[in-house]
Design a protein around this motif. Structure first.
Motif, PDB file in Angstrom:
ATOM      1  N   ILE A  67       0.850  -1.200   0.000  1.00  0.00           N
ATOM      2  CA  ILE A  67       0.000   0.000   0.000  1.00  0.00           C
ATOM      3  C   ILE A  67       0.883   1.248   0.000  1.00  0.00           C
ATOM      4  O   ILE A  67       0.628   2.214  -0.715  1.00  0.00           O
ATOM      5  CB  ILE A  67      -0.936   0.021   1.227  1.00  0.00           C
ATOM      6  CG1 ILE A  67      -1.731  -1.277   1.337  1.00  0.00           C
ATOM      7  CG2 ILE A  67      -1.867   1.227   1.170  1.00  0.00           C
ATOM      8  CD1 ILE A  67      -2.598  -1.600   0.162  1.00  0.00           C
ATOM      9  N   GLY A  70       2.474   1.923  -3.377  1.00  0.00           N
ATOM     10  CA  GLY A  70       1.506   2.081  -4.470  1.00  0.00           C
ATOM     11  C   GLY A  70       1.374   0.879  -5.375  1.00  0.00           C
ATOM     12  O   GLY A  70       0.655   0.934  -6.373  1.00  0.00           O
ATOM     13  N   VAL A  95       0.649   6.172   3.504  1.00  0.00           N
ATOM     14  CA  VAL A  95      -0.646   5.533   3.277  1.00  0.00           C
ATOM     15  C   VAL A  95      -1.747   6.468   3.755  1.00  0.00           C
ATOM     16  O   VAL A  95      -1.501   7.417   4.495  1.00  0.00           O
ATOM     17  CB  VAL A  95      -0.748   4.184   4.024  1.00  0.00           C
ATOM     18  CG1 VAL A  95       0.329   3.215   3.553  1.00  0.00           C
ATOM     19  CG2 VAL A  95      -0.658   4.377   5.540  1.00  0.00           C
ATOM     20  N   ARG A 222      -3.710   3.453  -0.843  1.00  0.00           N
ATOM     21  CA  ARG A 222      -2.475   4.104  -1.291  1.00  0.00           C
ATOM     22  C   ARG A 222      -2.754   5.572  -1.565  1.00  0.00           C
ATOM     23  O   ARG A 222      -3.893   5.985  -1.823  1.00  0.00           O
ATOM     24  CB  ARG A 222      -1.952   3.437  -2.563  1.00  0.00           C
ATOM     25  CG  ARG A 222      -2.877   3.562  -3.774  1.00  0.00           C
ATOM     26  CD  ARG A 222      -2.178   3.124  -5.052  1.00  0.00           C
ATOM     27  NE  ARG A 222      -3.097   3.059  -6.173  1.00  0.00           N
ATOM     28  CZ  ARG A 222      -3.496   4.094  -6.893  1.00  0.00           C
ATOM     29  NH1 ARG A 222      -3.066   5.313  -6.608  1.00  0.00           N
ATOM     30  NH2 ARG A 222      -4.333   3.923  -7.907  1.00  0.00           N
TER      31      ARG A 222
END
Length: 282
Positions: A67, A70, A95, A222
């Motif tokens: 996360i 990305g 995040v 993300r």
């Protein structure tokens, strides 16, 4: 899927920040609770919102890392504030926390109710440790509950014990086998989990507070998902349910339904909740 392959998928086969079309990658850990929630999220995203969803099974560390960098879009599997505290500290600036999707969770050491012990302190008794073969049955290494249990072993002076690394499924199988034979066993436990619905279990008291109090499961996305996939983002932001809801899906899976069928069955029977999750999405 092996952890190595899953990590490779997260690291090398993603759309990253530039998601193409209506596709979403959901990272998750192979805990019964997260298998349930991620499959429900997948079903709603695909059947109600027209997304193509890829589920990426990884361990807790790679899940958070995916996360943060990305390579995965979101997860509905962050146990906070305690269990995943170290991951939050490491990745919080990378995040987006969308808040709790389930409240009232708990972690700790669990034993069958027929065992005559009530506290983690009792594990130090010679007859108790001998009956347990000086073992605590754990799950995947790196899981937050495993790190907490390592601390519990140190803080409670359980140096003679071995924390056995396995998996969520293997731990549950060992517990079921011992329970059927009415044998002593201590496992790393958490709720919601189907094992508490299927067996009479109890948490050992934790006077030192190693495992903390009640926790929540959070949804994390993300950076940039809101701009790239606003409808998926809004659904994930609005996704929330209860421990009883999750338990119904987990028990259905444990009784033999596929995770996909169990998720569909629950979602179709709870249209009011599903509609609340997708409210305001065009």
């Amino acid at each position: 899927m092996s952890v190595v392959l899953a990590v490779a998928l997260v690291a090398g086969c993603s759309t990253g920040g530039g998601a193409k079309g209506k596709s979403v990658k959901l990272a998750y850990v192979a805990w019964d609770s997260e298998i349930a929630s991620t499959n429900v999220a997948k079903y709603v995203l695909e059947s109600k919102l027209g997304y193509k969803v890829e589920m990426l099974q990884v361990d807790a560390g790679p899940m958070w890392a995916g996360i943060a960098d990305g390579s995965a879009d979101a997860m509905v599997a962050a146990w906070l504030p305690g269990t995943h505290a170290s991951y939050l500290e490491k990745y919080k600036s990378s995040v987006e926390d969308l808040g709790a999707n389930l409240k009232g969770t708990k972690t700790g050491l669990a034993v069958p109710a027929y065992m005559k012990i009530d506290s983690i302190e009792d594990l130090k008794k010679a007859d108790v440790s001998a009956s347990l073969n000086n073992q605590i049955i754990g799950i995947e290494p790196g899981a937050g509950i495993m790190m907490s249990t390592e601390k519990a072993v140190a803080d409670y002076g359980l140096s003679g014990y071995k924390l056995v690394e396995s998996s969520s499924a293997a731990m549950a199988q060992e517990l079921q086998k011992a329970y059927k034979e009415q044998k002593p066993i201590v496992v790393t436990g958490w709720t919601p989990h189907w094992m508490f619905a299927k067996m009479e279990l109890k948490y050992l008291a934790d006077p030192k507070g190693v495992y903390g109090g009640e926790e929540e499961i959070h949804t994390l996305a993300r950076k940039g998902l809101k701009e790239d996939q606003p409808n998926a983002y809004k659904f994930l932001d609005q996704f929330e349910w209860t421990p009883d809801d999750m338990a119904k899906v987990m028990v259905a899976i444990q009784e033999g339904k596929s995770p996909e069928d169990a998720a569909k069955e629950w979602a179709d029977a709870n249209a009011d909740k599903v509609n609340a999750w997708i409210k305001g999405i065009e």
